[in-house]
Design a protein around this motif. Structure first.
Motif, mmCIF file in Angstrom:
data_model
loop_
_atom_site.group_PDB
_atom_site.id
_atom_site.type_symbol
_atom_site.label_atom_id
_atom_site.label_comp_id
_atom_site.label_asym_id
_atom_site.label_seq_id
_atom_site.Cartn_x
_atom_site.Cartn_y
_atom_site.Cartn_z
ATOM 1 N N SER A 110 0.863 -1.179 0.000
ATOM 2 C CA SER A 110 0.000 0.000 0.000
ATOM 3 C C SER A 110 0.900 1.230 0.000
ATOM 4 O O SER A 110 2.121 1.123 0.158
ATOM 5 C CB SER A 110 -0.890 0.008 1.240
ATOM 6 O OG SER A 110 -0.081 0.172 2.411
ATOM 7 N N GLN A 112 0.967 3.355 2.343
ATOM 8 C CA GLN A 112 1.513 3.420 3.698
ATOM 9 C C GLN A 112 2.682 2.465 3.857
ATOM 10 O O GLN A 112 3.676 2.784 4.525
ATOM 11 C CB GLN A 112 0.429 3.100 4.728
ATOM 12 C CG GLN A 112 0.886 3.263 6.175
ATOM 13 C CD GLN A 112 1.374 4.658 6.478
ATOM 14 O OE1 GLN A 112 0.626 5.635 6.313
ATOM 15 N NE2 GLN A 112 2.628 4.798 6.923
ATOM 16 N N ASP A 113 2.585 1.276 3.233
ATOM 17 C CA ASP A 113 3.719 0.343 3.255
ATOM 18 C C ASP A 113 4.941 0.988 2.620
ATOM 19 O O ASP A 113 6.068 0.842 3.124
ATOM 20 C CB ASP A 113 3.381 -0.941 2.487
ATOM 21 C CG ASP A 113 2.321 -1.790 3.168
ATOM 22 O OD1 ASP A 113 2.208 -1.712 4.407
ATOM 23 O OD2 ASP A 113 1.606 -2.520 2.449
ATOM 24 N N ALA A 115 5.576 4.174 2.462
ATOM 25 C CA ALA A 115 6.062 5.203 3.381
ATOM 26 C C ALA A 115 6.868 4.583 4.516
ATOM 27 O O ALA A 115 7.919 5.106 4.911
ATOM 28 C CB ALA A 115 4.881 6.004 3.935
ATOM 29 N N ASP A 116 6.399 3.448 5.046
ATOM 30 C CA ASP A 116 7.130 2.756 6.106
ATOM 31 C C ASP A 116 8.511 2.323 5.607
ATOM 32 O O ASP A 116 9.501 2.389 6.351
ATOM 33 C CB ASP A 116 6.343 1.531 6.579
ATOM 34 C CG ASP A 116 5.040 1.900 7.271
ATOM 35 O OD1 ASP A 116 4.889 3.058 7.697
ATOM 36 O OD2 ASP A 116 4.157 1.017 7.363
ATOM 37 N N VAL A 147 3.253 9.183 -1.240
ATOM 38 C CA VAL A 147 4.101 8.514 -0.256
ATOM 39 C C VAL A 147 4.868 9.508 0.618
ATOM 40 O O VAL A 147 4.852 9.407 1.854
ATOM 41 C CB VAL A 147 5.096 7.565 -0.962
ATOM 42 C CG1 VAL A 147 6.028 6.911 0.056
ATOM 43 C CG2 VAL A 147 4.345 6.507 -1.770
ATOM 44 N N LYS A 150 3.333 11.250 3.661
ATOM 45 C CA LYS A 150 3.108 10.319 4.771
ATOM 46 C C LYS A 150 4.390 10.124 5.577
ATOM 47 O O LYS A 150 4.368 10.067 6.811
ATOM 48 C CB LYS A 150 2.613 8.970 4.238
ATOM 49 C CG LYS A 150 1.242 8.990 3.599
ATOM 50 C CD LYS A 150 0.808 7.592 3.193
ATOM 51 C CE LYS A 150 -0.543 7.608 2.491
ATOM 52 N NZ LYS A 150 -1.623 8.138 3.364
ATOM 53 N N GLN A 154 5.507 10.907 9.776
ATOM 54 C CA GLN A 154 5.924 9.886 10.753
ATOM 55 C C GLN A 154 7.409 9.917 11.076
ATOM 56 O O GLN A 154 7.848 9.217 11.989
ATOM 57 C CB GLN A 154 5.514 8.496 10.245
ATOM 58 C CG GLN A 154 6.199 8.018 8.986
ATOM 59 C CD GLN A 154 5.569 6.743 8.423
ATOM 60 O OE1 GLN A 154 4.483 6.763 7.846
ATOM 61 N NE2 GLN A 154 6.243 5.610 8.616
ATOM 62 N N ASN A 238 -4.953 0.451 -3.209
ATOM 63 C CA ASN A 238 -4.508 1.848 -3.272
ATOM 64 C C ASN A 238 -5.434 2.820 -3.996
ATOM 65 O O ASN A 238 -5.132 4.008 -4.059
ATOM 66 C CB ASN A 238 -3.133 1.893 -3.947
ATOM 67 C CG ASN A 238 -2.053 1.245 -3.116
ATOM 68 O OD1 ASN A 238 -1.652 1.748 -2.078
ATOM 69 N ND2 ASN A 238 -1.576 0.082 -3.567
ATOM 70 N N SER A 241 -6.267 6.331 -2.637
ATOM 71 C CA SER A 241 -5.174 7.262 -2.306
ATOM 72 C C SER A 241 -5.538 8.689 -2.690
ATOM 73 O O SER A 241 -5.980 8.963 -3.814
ATOM 74 C CB SER A 241 -3.895 6.843 -3.035
ATOM 75 O OG SER A 241 -3.448 5.583 -2.602
ATOM 76 N N ASP A 246 -2.999 14.897 3.825
ATOM 77 C CA ASP A 246 -1.583 14.928 4.174
ATOM 78 C C ASP A 246 -0.963 16.291 3.879
ATOM 79 O O ASP A 246 -0.042 16.729 4.576
ATOM 80 C CB ASP A 246 -0.824 13.838 3.414
ATOM 81 C CG ASP A 246 -1.114 12.447 3.956
ATOM 82 O OD1 ASP A 246 -1.399 12.335 5.155
ATOM 83 O OD2 ASP A 246 -1.064 11.480 3.173
#
Length: 357
Positions: A110, A112-113, A115-116, A147, A150, A154, A238, A241, A246
Motif C-alpha cells: 500500500s 503506507q507500506d 512510506a514505512d 508517499v 506520509k 511519521q 490503493n 489514495s 496529508d
C-alpha cells in the motif's frame, strides 16, 4: 509488432553506443552499493556521493513512481544525481521490491507500506551510512506524491520534500490519464465514449472490492487484455489514495514541480490544489511551479505525447542517455539547485525561489 521490436533493439544498441561514446555519466559521482531490510523485504540499492566524499553530510532520498523501477530509474536519475553532487548533496535510492536484487513484490504494498519502507531507509541512512543529523530531503516521483507526505508525518528529522508530477486523487488521475491516451491514439468520439464507459465499470468493480474472477468475467465480455491478479490487488489496495489531508497538515517545506504537457496528471488542477492546501498547512514555506514545456518527468516537450507507449518510453530514455540534464525543461535544474541552497548551513529560508522568468 516486428518493426516495433526491431526499433527497440536498434534503440538499445544506440543507447549502448551512446553510453560508451559520451562523457562518463558517472563523472563526479561515487556510487556505493547498499543493502537493508524493511519488514520482510531485503532491499538493494546505492548511496551516490559526490566524488572524493566518503561520508554523507546532506542527502536526498529518492522515492520511485509506479512500476518495476530499479535504483537509477533506467538512467533517468543520473542527471539529477550529478546536479546534487555538484552542489554537495548525496543521493540514496534502491530497487523496488521484486526488482533487481530486492526481494518480494512492490505490488503487495500500500502507499503506507511504501512510506514505512522509506522511513526504514532514512534510519539506515542516518545510523549505518553516517548521515547522522545532517540535512535530509525526500524527492518523490509520480506515485511517490502519495508517499512522501506520509513519511514526513511519521519521521521527524526531514528538512524538505520535492514532489515531481505527483497527483492528488488516484481515481481522478487514472481517468485523466485515460482521456489523454485516447486523444493521443486518435480515438473517435464514439470509440472514446465506449472505452470510457468500460473503464468506469472496471473502476466500480475496484471500488466495490470485487474478486479477481469477477473482474476477469467482466473483461472477457469486452475482449480486453486483463491486468494481472497481483496488479488487480495492488489497485484495490490503493485506489482510495488522496494526498489532500496529508498536505493540509504538512509541517515540512515542500517543492512541488509539474509539467504543463503531462500525459498522466492534470498539472493545472493539481498545482492549484497544492497551492490551496499548502497555503493552510503549518509548514515554514512551500513552492509550486508548473514548467510550460515539460512532461510528467519534467523533460522538455511541446506536446502531450502518447507517453503510455513502450516506444515513447524507449525514446525518452535515449534522450536522457544522449542529452543528460539538457533533456530536462528549461529552468528545472536551476530551480532544484536554488531550492537545495536554502538548506545549506547559515543560509536563510526563502519563498521566492525558481519563479518563472
Amino acid at each position: 509488432m516486428k518493426w516495433l521490436k526491431r526499433g527497440l533493439i536498434a534503440l538499445m544498441l544506440i543507447g549502448v553506443f551512446v553510453v560508451i561514446a559520451m562523457d562518463d555519466p558517472n563523472a563526479g559521482l561515487y556510487r556505493q552499493a547498499i543493502q537493508f531490510n524493511a519488514g520482510d523485504n531485503q532491499l538493494t540499492g546505492e548511496l551516490i556521493l559526490p566524488e572524493s566524499t566518503e561520508t554523507p553530510h546532506q542527502c536526498v532520498v529518492f522515492v520511485h513512481g509506479s512500476g518495476d523501477v530499479p535504483t537509477d530509474a533506467f538512467g533517468y536519475y543520473l542527471p539529477l544525481w550529478r546536479v546534487l553532487a555538484a552542489n554537495g548533496w548525496c543521493a540514496m535510492s534502491w530497487d523496488k521490491p521484486g526488482v533487481g536484487d530486492s526481494s518480494r513484490d512492490w505490488r503487495s504494498q500500500s502507499m503506507q507500506d511504501r512510506a514505512d519502507e522509506v522511513a526504514v531507509a532514512i534510519r539506515y541512512l542516518r545510523q549505518a551510512l553516517g548521515l547522522k543529523d545532517g540535512k535530509l530531503g525526500l524527492m518523490g516521483f509520480s506515485q511517490a506524491g502519495w508517499v512522501i507526505p506520509k513519511v514526513a508525518h511519521q519521521v521527524e528529522d526531514i528538512d524538505f520534500l520535492i514532489s515531481v508530477g505527483g497527483a492528488v486523487n488516484w481515481m481522478a488521475q487514472s481517468q485523466y490519464s485515460g482521456r489523454q491516451r485516447r486523444l493521443a491514439t486518435g480515438y473517435s468520439e464514439s470509440e472514446s465514449a465506449t472505452e470510457q464507459a468500460a473503464e468506469a465499470k472496471v473502476d466500480a468493480l475496484i471500488q466495490s472490492g470485487a474478486s479477481y474472477q469477477q473482474y476477469l468475467d467482466h473483461v472477457n465480455q469486452n475482449e480486453k487484455a486483463p491486468m494481472s491478479e497481483a496488479f488487480w490487488q495492488f489497485v484495490q489496495r490503493n485506489w482510495a489514495s488522496d494526498v489532500t489531508n496529508d498536505l493540509i497538515d504538512l509541517d515540512v517545506p515542500m517543492l512541488a514541480l509539474f509539467g504543463a504537457r503531462d500525459a498522466y496528471v492534470d498539472s493545472d488542477k493539481t498545482a492549484s490544489t497544492y497551492h490551496q492546501r499548502l497555503a493552510n498547512a503549518p509548514l515554514p514555506f512551500y513552492h509550486v511551479r508548473v514548467f510550460e514545456h515539460a512532461d510528467h518527468s519534467l523533460l522538455r516537450t511541446d506536446n502531450i505525447a502518447n507517453a503510455h507507449s513502450e516506444h515513447h518510453r524507449w525514446l525518452t530514455l535515449a534522450r536522457i542517455w544522449w542529452q543528460g540534464d539538457a533533456a530536462f525543461a528549461d529552468g528545472v535544474m536551476p530551480c532544484l539547485t536554488s531550492w537545495l541552497a536554502q538548506f545549506e548551513s547559515g543560509r536563510p529560508r526563502q519563498t521566492n525561489i525558481c519563479a518563472p522568468e
